[in-house]
Design a protein around this motif. Sequence first.
Motif, PDB file in Angstrom:
ATOM      1  N   MET A 123       0.834  -1.188   0.000  1.00 26.01           N
ATOM      2  CA  MET A 123       0.000   0.000   0.000  1.00 26.01           C
ATOM      3  C   MET A 123       0.874   1.245   0.000  1.00 26.01           C
ATOM      4  O   MET A 123       1.809   1.356   0.789  1.00 26.01           O
ATOM      5  CB  MET A 123      -0.924  -0.010   1.225  1.00 26.01           C
ATOM      6  N   ALA A 124       0.566   2.187  -0.876  1.00 29.13           N
ATOM      7  CA  ALA A 124       1.375   3.390  -1.018  1.00 29.13           C
ATOM      8  C   ALA A 124       1.247   4.287   0.207  1.00 29.13           C
ATOM      9  O   ALA A 124       0.218   4.312   0.885  1.00 29.13           O
ATOM     10  CB  ALA A 124       0.944   4.148  -2.266  1.00 29.13           C
ATOM     11  N   ILE A 125       2.328   5.053   0.493  1.00 31.36           N
ATOM     12  CA  ILE A 125       2.352   5.985   1.612  1.00 31.36           C
ATOM     13  C   ILE A 125       2.388   7.405   1.056  1.00 31.36           C
ATOM     14  O   ILE A 125       3.190   7.739   0.180  1.00 31.36           O
ATOM     15  CB  ILE A 125       3.570   5.741   2.512  1.00 31.36           C
ATOM     16  N   TYR A 126       1.498   8.247   1.591  1.00 31.86           N
ATOM     17  CA  TYR A 126       1.402   9.631   1.156  1.00 31.86           C
ATOM     18  C   TYR A 126       1.730  10.525   2.353  1.00 31.86           C
ATOM     19  O   TYR A 126       1.275  10.286   3.464  1.00 31.86           O
ATOM     20  CB  TYR A 126      -0.005   9.940   0.645  1.00 31.86           C
ATOM     21  N   THR A 127       2.510  11.577   2.128  1.00 34.55           N
ATOM     22  CA  THR A 127       2.940  12.470   3.194  1.00 34.55           C
ATOM     23  C   THR A 127       2.438  13.882   2.903  1.00 34.55           C
ATOM     24  O   THR A 127       2.677  14.406   1.803  1.00 34.55           O
ATOM     25  CB  THR A 127       4.466  12.492   3.319  1.00 34.55           C
ATOM     26  N   PRO A 128       1.761  14.523   3.847  1.00 32.37           N
ATOM     27  CA  PRO A 128       1.309  15.902   3.621  1.00 32.37           C
ATOM     28  C   PRO A 128       2.482  16.831   3.336  1.00 32.37           C
ATOM     29  O   PRO A 128       3.582  16.672   3.881  1.00 32.37           O
ATOM     30  CB  PRO A 128       0.623  16.266   4.941  1.00 32.37           C
ATOM     31  N   SER A 129       2.260  17.825   2.507  1.00 30.64           N
ATOM     32  CA  SER A 129       3.317  18.756   2.092  1.00 30.64           C
ATOM     33  C   SER A 129       3.556  19.865   3.106  1.00 30.64           C
ATOM     34  O   SER A 129       4.544  20.605   2.998  1.00 30.64           O
ATOM     35  CB  SER A 129       2.949  19.388   0.751  1.00 30.64           C
ATOM     36  N   ALA A 130       2.655  20.004   4.091  1.00 32.66           N
ATOM     37  CA  ALA A 130       2.793  21.044   5.103  1.00 32.66           C
ATOM     38  C   ALA A 130       2.047  20.612   6.361  1.00 32.66           C
ATOM     39  O   ALA A 130       1.270  19.645   6.336  1.00 32.66           O
ATOM     40  CB  ALA A 130       2.250  22.378   4.584  1.00 32.66           C
ATOM     41  N   PHE A 131       2.265  21.316   7.451  1.00 30.03           N
ATOM     42  CA  PHE A 131       1.615  20.998   8.717  1.00 30.03           C
ATOM     43  C   PHE A 131       0.292  21.743   8.822  1.00 30.03           C
ATOM     44  O   PHE A 131       0.088  22.577   9.715  1.00 30.03           O
ATOM     45  CB  PHE A 131       2.550  21.335   9.884  1.00 30.03           C
ATOM     46  N   THR A 132      -0.621  21.428   7.907  1.00 27.77           N
ATOM     47  CA  THR A 132      -1.934  22.068   7.868  1.00 27.77           C
ATOM     48  C   THR A 132      -2.999  21.022   7.547  1.00 27.77           C
ATOM     49  O   THR A 132      -2.710  19.970   6.952  1.00 27.77           O
ATOM     50  CB  THR A 132      -1.999  23.170   6.794  1.00 27.77           C
ATOM     51  N   SER A 133      -4.228  21.326   7.905  1.00 25.45           N
ATOM     52  CA  SER A 133      -5.331  20.416   7.576  1.00 25.45           C
ATOM     53  C   SER A 133      -5.539  20.336   6.072  1.00 25.45           C
ATOM     54  O   SER A 133      -5.920  19.286   5.540  1.00 25.45           O
ATOM     55  CB  SER A 133      -6.620  20.873   8.262  1.00 25.45           C
ATOM     56  N   THR A 134      -5.282  21.426   5.360  1.00 27.69           N
ATOM     57  CA  THR A 134      -5.427  21.430   3.898  1.00 27.69           C
ATOM     58  C   THR A 134      -4.461  20.438   3.254  1.00 27.69           C
ATOM     59  O   THR A 134      -4.824  19.686   2.334  1.00 27.69           O
ATOM     60  CB  THR A 134      -5.183  22.835   3.340  1.00 27.69           C
ATOM     61  N   ALA A 135      -3.228  20.404   3.746  1.00 30.08           N
ATOM     62  CA  ALA A 135      -2.239  19.491   3.191  1.00 30.08           C
ATOM     63  C   ALA A 135      -2.562  18.043   3.531  1.00 30.08           C
ATOM     64  O   ALA A 135      -2.372  17.143   2.691  1.00 30.08           O
ATOM     65  CB  ALA A 135      -0.853  19.857   3.711  1.00 30.08           C
ATOM     66  N   VAL A 136      -3.056  17.798   4.739  1.00 32.09           N
ATOM     67  CA  VAL A 136      -3.451  16.430   5.105  1.00 32.09           C
ATOM     68  C   VAL A 136      -4.624  15.975   4.239  1.00 32.09           C
ATOM     69  O   VAL A 136      -4.664  14.831   3.766  1.00 32.09           O
ATOM     70  CB  VAL A 136      -3.805  16.347   6.601  1.00 32.09           C
ATOM     71  N   GLN A 137      -5.571  16.885   3.983  1.00 31.59           N
ATOM     72  CA  GLN A 137      -6.701  16.534   3.135  1.00 31.59           C
ATOM     73  C   GLN A 137      -6.247  16.191   1.718  1.00 31.59           C
ATOM     74  O   GLN A 137      -6.734  15.231   1.105  1.00 31.59           O
ATOM     75  CB  GLN A 137      -7.713  17.671   3.093  1.00 31.59           C
ATOM     76  N   ALA A 138      -5.311  16.958   1.181  1.00 32.44           N
ATOM     77  CA  ALA A 138      -4.809  16.688  -0.170  1.00 32.44           C
ATOM     78  C   ALA A 138      -4.146  15.318  -0.240  1.00 32.44           C
ATOM     79  O   ALA A 138      -4.325  14.570  -1.219  1.00 32.44           O
ATOM     80  CB  ALA A 138      -3.821  17.780  -0.586  1.00 32.44           C
ATOM     81  N   ALA A 139      -3.393  14.955   0.792  1.00 34.91           N
ATOM     82  CA  ALA A 139      -2.766  13.630   0.808  1.00 34.91           C
ATOM     83  C   ALA A 139      -3.817  12.534   0.902  1.00 34.91           C
ATOM     84  O   ALA A 139      -3.700  11.485   0.242  1.00 34.91           O
ATOM     85  CB  ALA A 139      -1.793  13.545   1.976  1.00 34.91           C
ATOM     86  N   CYS A 140      -4.861  12.749   1.703  1.00 33.84           N
ATOM     87  CA  CYS A 140      -5.944  11.761   1.809  1.00 33.84           C
ATOM     88  C   CYS A 140      -6.671  11.602   0.481  1.00 33.84           C
ATOM     89  O   CYS A 140      -7.005  10.476   0.068  1.00 33.84           O
ATOM     90  CB  CYS A 140      -6.936  12.191   2.898  1.00 33.84           C
ATOM     91  N   ASP A 141      -6.912  12.712  -0.194  1.00 30.11           N
ATOM     92  CA  ASP A 141      -7.603  12.649  -1.488  1.00 30.11           C
ATOM     93  C   ASP A 141      -6.769  11.907  -2.520  1.00 30.11           C
ATOM     94  O   ASP A 141      -7.302  11.136  -3.336  1.00 30.11           O
ATOM     95  CB  ASP A 141      -7.930  14.062  -1.970  1.00 30.11           C
ATOM     96  N   ALA A 142      -5.460  12.112  -2.492  1.00 31.33           N
ATOM     97  CA  ALA A 142      -4.577  11.417  -3.430  1.00 31.33           C
ATOM     98  C   ALA A 142      -4.570   9.918  -3.145  1.00 31.33           C
ATOM     99  O   ALA A 142      -4.601   9.095  -4.083  1.00 31.33           O
ATOM    100  CB  ALA A 142      -3.158  11.981  -3.332  1.00 31.33           C
ATOM    101  N   ALA A 143      -4.553   9.556  -1.880  1.00 28.45           N
ATOM    102  CA  ALA A 143      -4.589   8.136  -1.527  1.00 28.45           C
ATOM    103  C   ALA A 143      -5.892   7.498  -1.969  1.00 28.45           C
ATOM    104  O   ALA A 143      -5.907   6.392  -2.528  1.00 28.45           O
ATOM    105  CB  ALA A 143      -4.394   7.973  -0.020  1.00 28.45           C
ATOM    106  N   TYR A 144      -6.993   8.177  -1.753  1.00 26.41           N
ATOM    107  CA  TYR A 144      -8.303   7.643  -2.155  1.00 26.41           C
ATOM    108  C   TYR A 144      -8.384   7.475  -3.673  1.00 26.41           C
ATOM    109  O   TYR A 144      -8.864   6.448  -4.179  1.00 26.41           O
ATOM    110  CB  TYR A 144      -9.402   8.567  -1.658  1.00 26.41           C
ATOM    111  N   ALA A 145      -7.894   8.470  -4.401  1.00 23.69           N
ATOM    112  CA  ALA A 145      -7.943   8.416  -5.871  1.00 23.69           C
ATOM    113  C   ALA A 145      -7.130   7.245  -6.414  1.00 23.69           C
ATOM    114  O   ALA A 145      -7.439   6.696  -7.481  1.00 23.69           O
ATOM    115  CB  ALA A 145      -7.430   9.724  -6.461  1.00 23.69           C
ATOM    116  N   ALA A 146      -6.106   6.830  -5.665  1.00 22.03           N
ATOM    117  CA  ALA A 146      -5.265   5.709  -6.094  1.00 22.03           C
ATOM    118  C   ALA A 146      -5.805   4.362  -5.627  1.00 22.03           C
ATOM    119  O   ALA A 146      -5.153   3.340  -5.832  1.00 22.03           O
ATOM    120  CB  ALA A 146      -3.856   5.912  -5.567  1.00 22.03           C
ATOM    121  N   GLY A 147      -6.965   4.362  -4.996  1.00 16.58           N
ATOM    122  CA  GLY A 147      -7.566   3.112  -4.540  1.00 16.58           C
ATOM    123  C   GLY A 147      -7.281   2.791  -3.089  1.00 16.58           C
ATOM    124  O   GLY A 147      -7.598   1.693  -2.616  1.00 16.58           O
ATOM    125  N   GLY A 148      -6.667   3.736  -2.376  1.00 21.13           N
ATOM    126  CA  GLY A 148      -6.382   3.537  -0.961  1.00 21.13           C
ATOM    127  C   GLY A 148      -4.910   3.679  -0.662  1.00 21.13           C
ATOM    128  O   GLY A 148      -4.057   3.599  -1.554  1.00 21.13           O
TER     129      GLY A 148
END
Length: 340
Positions: A1-26
């Motif tokens: 399973m791929a690992i995604y890391t937020p680009s900054a210490f913000t909720s916006t960056a964590v959301q972007a990483a979560c969205d990328a993980a979801y788009a890739a199937g998890g």
Amino acid sequence: MAIYTPSAFTSTAVQAACDAAYAAGGGVVYCAAGIYSWTSTLTIRSAVQVIGDGYGNGTDGVGTVFKQAGSTNLSAMVVFYRSPDGVAANAHNAGLHRVRLDGSKSTNTTTATDGIQAITNPLWTAATSDNSSVGWDMHNSVTDVHVWYCKGNGFKADGRSEMNISRTFIRECDGHGFWPSADTNLSQCVAGVNGLAGFYLGYQGSIRLTACKAWYSGQVTAAQGHGFWLQGINSGSVVLSGCEAQDNKAAGYFLDSSYACEIQGAADSNSTSGAGSYPALLISNSYGSKCDVVGVDRAGTPTQTYGLKITGSEGNKIYVSNRWLTNPTTARSLDPTSTT
């Protein structure tokens, strides 16, 4: 399973990483230690696991801390994705682990922010697209999470569930500590110094608690400050095993208009809002349940005067003891105002 890391210490960056993980199937969204500025609600979708470096102490950046920014007033800090129309699938097999949520309630006063919400739509009805391969329940998980200082509830769920919550600590939230939905397992969870009940189990069944503890509940409304409050359970049972209620402002355990439940545990020095006001175990209008509670009061001036008060109930099997460590000869197991 791929690992995604937020680009900054913000909720916006964590959301972007979560969205990328979801788009890739998890995948796994790994949030390194630090204090994250939380300005928007994080939505976790299917097959995405958000994992931090532990919960730290909330001030020095040790561990992973999601801290709500001042005057943000979010409705919730983290939610598991909810179908907006009852047709799209809710979040399945998602998780939140090893983080701390800080609601900053002193600077967020206009909205009752919940720490974690797991609410599904539609409730109880199987949508045709709701991922039948894993069943209609959500199977999400929360482990090793601390939720502090939220103006709302620490954790609230409603609808289809099958969630597993373990080793999670909720403290100093103004609502209930834990408010789970049906088919939920909670193990080694702790609720302390919350505004209402430590664990509120209301109107939904098939909930199982193992080795959980509630203490100092009722800091906002003492009359609702039961350690474990089972209310309106009439479809499926609730089972508490090896639990402890300590120093709560109301009853240690309250079986309220419910049936077919099982409570097993200890109650230590409750009824702190007024000596004798509440017992270790309070049973009202409840039927067909089994309760085995050991009561003890260690205080110099005992508050948990009685082990049991029962009103308007029948058909229950009850085992209760009550002992005051400071004056054991005057301890009483049964409140004399009890009726059946």
